[in-house]
Design a protein around this motif. Structure first.
Motif, short mmCIF file in Angstrom:
data_model
loop_
_atom_site.label_atom_id
_atom_site.label_comp_id
_atom_site.label_asym_id
_atom_site.label_seq_id
_atom_site.Cartn_x
_atom_site.Cartn_y
_atom_site.Cartn_z
N PRO A 184 0.81 -1.22 0.00
CA PRO A 184 0.00 0.00 0.00
C PRO A 184 0.84 1.27 0.00
N PHE A 185 1.59 1.51 -1.09
CA PHE A 185 2.43 2.71 -1.18
C PHE A 185 1.59 3.99 -1.10
N GLU A 186 0.29 3.87 -1.39
CA GLU A 186 -0.58 5.04 -1.28
C GLU A 186 -0.45 5.68 0.09
N ARG A 187 -0.09 4.88 1.10
CA ARG A 187 0.05 5.42 2.46
C ARG A 187 1.19 6.43 2.58
N LEU A 188 2.10 6.45 1.60
CA LEU A 188 3.22 7.40 1.66
C LEU A 188 2.88 8.72 0.96
N ALA A 189 1.67 8.83 0.43
CA ALA A 189 1.29 10.06 -0.27
C ALA A 189 1.50 11.25 0.67
N GLY A 190 2.06 12.33 0.13
CA GLY A 190 2.35 13.49 0.96
C GLY A 190 3.79 13.52 1.42
N ALA B 223 9.47 3.06 -9.34
CA ALA B 223 9.07 4.42 -9.72
C ALA B 223 7.67 4.41 -10.34
N VAL B 224 7.42 3.42 -11.21
CA VAL B 224 6.10 3.35 -11.84
C VAL B 224 5.03 3.07 -10.77
N ARG B 225 5.36 2.18 -9.84
CA ARG B 225 4.40 1.89 -8.77
C ARG B 225 4.09 3.15 -7.96
N LEU B 226 5.14 3.92 -7.64
CA LEU B 226 4.95 5.14 -6.84
C LEU B 226 4.14 6.18 -7.62
N ASP C 201 5.02 11.40 -4.49
CA ASP C 201 6.07 12.25 -5.04
C ASP C 201 7.41 11.53 -4.88
N HIS C 202 8.15 11.38 -5.96
CA HIS C 202 9.39 10.60 -5.86
C HIS C 202 10.42 11.04 -6.88
#
Lengths: 286, 472
Positions: free
Chosen positions: B371-377, B391-394, B400-401
C-alpha cells in the motif's frame, strides 16, 4: 464545461477487480490501479470495485481477473459461472482482462492441482491442460502480430511481462493468440504464442503487472470500455516517461537473457542448476 | 537409528567425520581466500560427502527450528539471546541467515560442541529439517505471499508444513516436540494443528490477504476486529490461546500471568516475535547448563537487543542518522509502514530500494500489493536494481518521488535533501517545529520538515538491504 466530450461530465467509469481474495496472489490487482489512474489523469471519474467472492459481482465497465492458487481458482470459476454477471457483461461488449489463472478460467476447461478438468466461463476459445515439463517461470517478450489494434491500426509495442505457470493453453479457431513469443514460454503449446483474445476479451499469462509494463494495452482496454458504453473513446496522451523507462530497462534485460539462453525458457536452465524451486511440487496452473 | 546396527554404522560414521572435516576445511579456506564467511560453501561440500550429515550432527542435541515468511532471522537471533543472555555461548546457530540445508550443515559443523542449536529455516525446507533433526521446539511465525517464482504458493507451503509436523509422531529419540505457533494466521494454524503439542500464541497479526480461503474446506474465513477468526462453512477457527499480546503491550498467559513486552526493537511485528520467543524459550528445557529460561527471563534478555543481523540498525553518515529497515514482501512492507506511523516521527527522508535477484524473487509484481498510497504526501527516493518498477508503482500511488539508481547515492541524496530543507526552514528550534506541525498538517510534505532532525529511513528488500548494509 459540460460538453459530451468532457470526460468529467461522463458517468463514472467502474473498474471491477474480480475476487481479489481468490485471484489476488500475484500482484495483478495492479492492473485495476493502472486502468483507474490512467482514466483519472485524463479527467474521468473512476471507481475501482474490489469485488470479493461471496457477494454478487457488480456491473462495471471493465473487468480484471488475476492469478491465484489452484483451489481458489476452481472456486472463482464456479462462482463466476453461477453468478452470471461477467458472461452477461462480456456479451454486451464490456472488456475483460484475464491474467494467468484468471486467463485460464475465461476458457472452456482448465485443470486443478490433481489434473482434474474444470469448466471455465467459455468467453475465450481456449483450453488449458497441465504441462509435463518444468513450470514456466521468467521474463517474456512477445510481439502483437495478430493481436488487437487501436483505432489508428498500428501494432502495439511488444508485450513484456513475467510468467509463472504450469499450464499449457491451446487457442482454438474462435480466438486469436495475443502475441508471438520472442523470449520465454507463453502458452506453451509449441506454437510459440502467448495469450489469446477475441472481441474485447483479452487473456495473458503475464504478470508485472502486465498493464504497468504495457500501458498502451491499458489504454486500448480503456478505449474499448468507453466505446462499449457509447462514450467518445479517444484518449488524451499522457506523460509516460517513467513507464517507458521501465519498458526500456526490462527489454534490455530480457534481450540479454534471450541471447544467453537461446530459445530455451529461462526457468529450465535455472532449475537444472538446482537453485530453482527447493521443494518438489506438481506442476500447477496459476 | 535403531540399536544393533553397529557394524553398519561404521562406514556412515567415517563418512560423517570426513564430511565434517571437509566442511571445516573448506570454510577455513574460503575465509582465508576472502571468499566470504564460507558457511554455505563449506556446508555444501560437507553435504556432498554425506547427504545425511544434518541428521547425524543434530542427534543428541536440543534443536529449535524457526520458520515463517517474515521475521525468522530476527526471531532466531532473539531466541539465541533469550537462551544465552546475549552472549551466544553454548548455542549454535546459523547467524548469517544461511537458512537452507548447506547453511544448516555449516552451522552444525561450526558449532560441533554446542549442546543447543537454534536454526532459522527457509519455509520450503522445514518439513525435511524436522524429520532430520527431531527438534525439541518448532516456532512457526506466519505464512504470506513471498517469492512466488521460487518458493511456492501459501497453501502448498502450509500443506507441506502440515505433513512435516504430522509425520513426526514416531521419533527415534522419543524426546517430545513442542510447536509454538501464531494463532492469528490461519495458514500457520492449519499446518500446526497436525502436531501433537502446540502452544498457540495470539500475536495480533494484521496481514490476512493470503488467508481468506479456508485451507480445510475452501470456505471463507471471517476475521473479527478483536482478533478472532472462524471459517464460515466449517469448524476451522482460532484455537484456544496459550498466551496473547493485549493492547497495552503486555503478554498475557492463559493462567493469568502478565509480562510487559518492552523491547528496544521497534514495531508490532517485533513484539510478536518476542512473544513467540518468550513462549518458546522455556520449552527448550535446561538449554545451557541447569537453568530453564522462564518467559520473564526471556523477555528481560530481549529488552536490550537493538538489532539482529543489521536489521533496524542505525548508521551515522554525513552527520545524519540512517536507519536500515528490511522488508521482503507485501506483509513485511505493510508492517514497516505501520511502524513509521506508530512512531509518529517525521523522518528526514525515505529511501526505498528494490532488487529482484533469486533471493528476492524475480517477479516484482508484489510491489502492487504494497500500500504505497500510504506514503502520499511524503517525498521518497526510489533506488535499487529495479528502481524503475518501483518508480512506476509510486507514480500510480500518487507518491512524489525521484529516482537515484545507486542505493548509496540515493541515501546521500536523501541526506542532502534533508540538509536543504533544514536550511530553508532556518534554524529549526523544537518549538518552531512544533508550531509548524500544528499550523499545517500539510499534504505538501511540510509535515516532514520539522523532522529534519529525524533519521533517513532506508527500506529495502533482501539483497537491496544486504548490499547497502555491507557498503555502509
Amino acid at each position: 464545461m459540460t460538453g459530451a466530450t468532457d470526460p468529467s461530465a461522463q458517468p463514472e467509469l467502474v473498474v471491477v477487480v474480480v475476487y481479489p481474495d481468490l485471484l489476488g496472489t500475484y500482484g495483478d490487482g495492479g492492473n485495476g490501479i493502472v486502468l483507474a489512474q490512467r482514466a483519472r489523469w485524463r479527467g474521468y471519474r473512476v471507481s475501482v470495485r474490489e469485488a470479493r467472492s461471496g457477494s454478487p459481482l457488480p456491473e462495471g465497465d471493465l473487468y480484471c481477473l488475476g492469478g491465484g492458487e489452484d483451489g481458489p481458482q476452481v472456486r472463482a470459476a464456479s462462482l463466476l459461472i453461477e453468478d452470471g454477471t461477467l458472461a452477461r457483461q462480456a456479451g454486451r461488449g464490456v472488456p475483460v482482462l484475464g491474467v494467468c489463472a484468471g486467463f485460464q478460467i475465461l476458457g472452456h476447461r482448465f485443470p486443478d492441482a490433481d489434473d482434474r478438468p474444470h469448466r471455465g466461463l467459455g468467453l475465450l476459445d481456449i483450453t488449458t491442460r497441465k504441462g509435463r515439463g518444468a513450470r514456466a517461470v521468467g521474463e517474456v517478450l512477445a510481439r502483437f502480430d495478430r493481436g488487437p489494434r487501436p483505432a489508428d491500426g498500428r501494432r502495439l509495442p511488444d508485450l513484456t511481462g513475467f510468467e509463472n505457470h504450469g499450464g499449457v493453453t491451446t487457442v482454438g479457431p474462435g480466438a486469436a493468440p495475443l502475441a508471438r513469443v520472442l523470449t520465454g514460454v507463453g502458452n506453451g503449446g509449441g506454437d510459440r504464442v502467448e495469450g489469446a483474445w477475441h472481441g474485447r476479451v483479452v487473456g495473458t499469462y503475464l504478470h508485472g503487472p502486465v498493464l504497468a509494463r504495457n500501458v498502451q494495452l491499458a489504454d486500448l482496454l480503456l478505449g474499448w470500455a468507453l466505446e462499449a458504453r457509447g462514450s467518445a473513446s479517444r484518449l488524451a496522451p499522457l506523460d509516460d516517461t517513467e513507464e517507458e523507462a521501465l519498458r526500456a530497462e526490462r527489454l534490455a534485460a530480457t534481450e540479454v537473457r534471450g541471447l544467453r539462453g537461446a530459445a530455451r525458457p529461462f526457468s529450465r536452465g535455472f532449475q537444472r542448476r538446482g537453485i530453482g524451486n527447493p521443494i518438489s511440487r506438481p506442476a500447477q496452473p496459476g | 537409528m535403531s540399536s544393533g546396527g553397529g557394524g553398519a554404522l561404521r562406514i556412515p560414521a567415517a563418512r560423517a567425520a570426513l564430511a565434517v572435516r571437509t566442511g571445516s576445511a573448506v570454510n577455513r579456506l574460503s575465509r582465508l581466500l576472502d571468499l566470504g564467511s564460507g558457511t554455505v560453501i563449506g556446508g555444501r561440500a560437507a553435504l556432498a560427502i554425506d547427504p545425511r550429515l544434518i541428521g547425524r550432527l543434530a542427534r543428541g542435541r536440543r534443536v529449535a527450528l524457526v520458520s515463517g515468511t517474515n521475521g525468522k532471522t530476527t526471531t532466531t537471533g532473539m531466541l539465541v539471546a533469550a537462551l544465552t543472555g546475549g552472549t551466544g555461548t553454548g548455542v549454535g546457530t546459523n547467524r548469517t541467515g544461511a537458512n537452507m540445508p548447506a547453511g544448516h550443515a555449516a552451522a552444525l559443523v561450526d558449532h560441533r560442541l554446542a549442546a543447543t542449536i537454534v536454526l532459522e529455516v527457509d519455509e520450503g525446507y522445514l518439513a525435511e529439517l524436522i524429520a532430520e533433526t527431531e527438534p525439541r521446539v518448532v516456532v512457526l511465525l506466519n505464512l504470506s505471499r513471498d517469492q512466488l517464482d521460487r518458493i511456492s504458493e501459501v497453501r502448498m507451503l502450509a500443506d507441506l508444513w502440515r505433513q512435516g509436523l504430522a509425520g513426526n509422531g514416531e521419533r527415534a529419540t522419543g524426546s517430545p516436540m513442542t510447536v509454538v505457533a501464531n494463532a492469528d494466521d490461519p495458514m500457520v494454524v492449519w499446518a500446526a494443528m497436525a502436531a501433537p503439542t502446540v502452544r498457540w500464541v495470539g500475536v495480533g497479526q494484521v496481514w490476512h490477504d493470503d488467508a481468506v480461503g479456508c485451507p480445510a474446506c475452501g470456505g471463507r474465513i471471517e476475521f473479527d476486529p478483536l482478533g478472532g477468526w472462524q471459517c464460515d462453512s466449517c469448524a476451522f477457527g482460532r484455537p484456544e490461546l496459550f498466551a496473547s499480546i493485549d493492547r497495552s503491550r503486555t503478554l498475557v498467559f492463559a493462567d493469568g500471568t502478565r509480562l510487559p513486552l518492552e523491547i528496544e526493537l521497534p514495531g508490532t511485528f517485533n513484539r510478536a516475535n518476542a512473544a513467540m520467543v518468550a513462549v518458546a524459550a522455556p520449552e527448550m528445557g535446561a538449554a545451557t547448563g541447569a537453568e530453564v529460561v522462564t518467559p520473564g527471563t526471556a523477555l528481560e534478555r530481549l529488552r536490550m537487543l537493538v538489532d539482529v543481523a543489521g536489521r533496524f540498525s542505525t548508521v551515522e553518515r554525513l552527520g545524519r542518522t540512517v536507519r536500515l529497515l528490511l522488508a521482503k514482501n507485501p506483509a513485511g512492507w505493510t508492517a514497516i509502514f505501520d511502524l513509521l506511523d506508530e512512531e509518529g516521527g517525521h523522518p528526514a527522508g525515505i529511501v526505498l530500494a528494490v532488487n529482484a535477484r533469486v533471493a528476492d524473487g524475480l517477479d516484482t509484481s508484489w510491489l502492487w500489493d504494497v500500500p504505497f498510497e500510504r506514503l502520499a504526501g511524503r517525498s521518497v527516493i526510489a533506488t535499487g536494481e529495479r528502481c524503475r518498477d518501483l518508480a512506476v508503482r509510486l507514480r500510480y500511488a500518487d507518491v512524489d518521488h525521484t529516482v537515484v539508481p545507486d542505493p548509496l547515492a540515493a541515501v546521500d541524496a536523501a541526506i542532502a535533501a534533508a540538509a536543504d530543507v533544514a536550511a530553508d526552514v532556518g534554524v529549526a528550534s523544537d518549538s518552531a517545529s512544533d508550531s509548524a506541525v500544528a499550523r499545517s498538517p500539510a499534504p505538501d510534505g511540510a509535515a516532514d520538515r520539522p523532522g529534519t532532525a529525524g533519521p533517513v529511513e532506508f527500506l529495502g528488500n533482501y539483497t537491496a538491504f544486504s548490499r547497502l548494509r555491507d557498503r555502509l
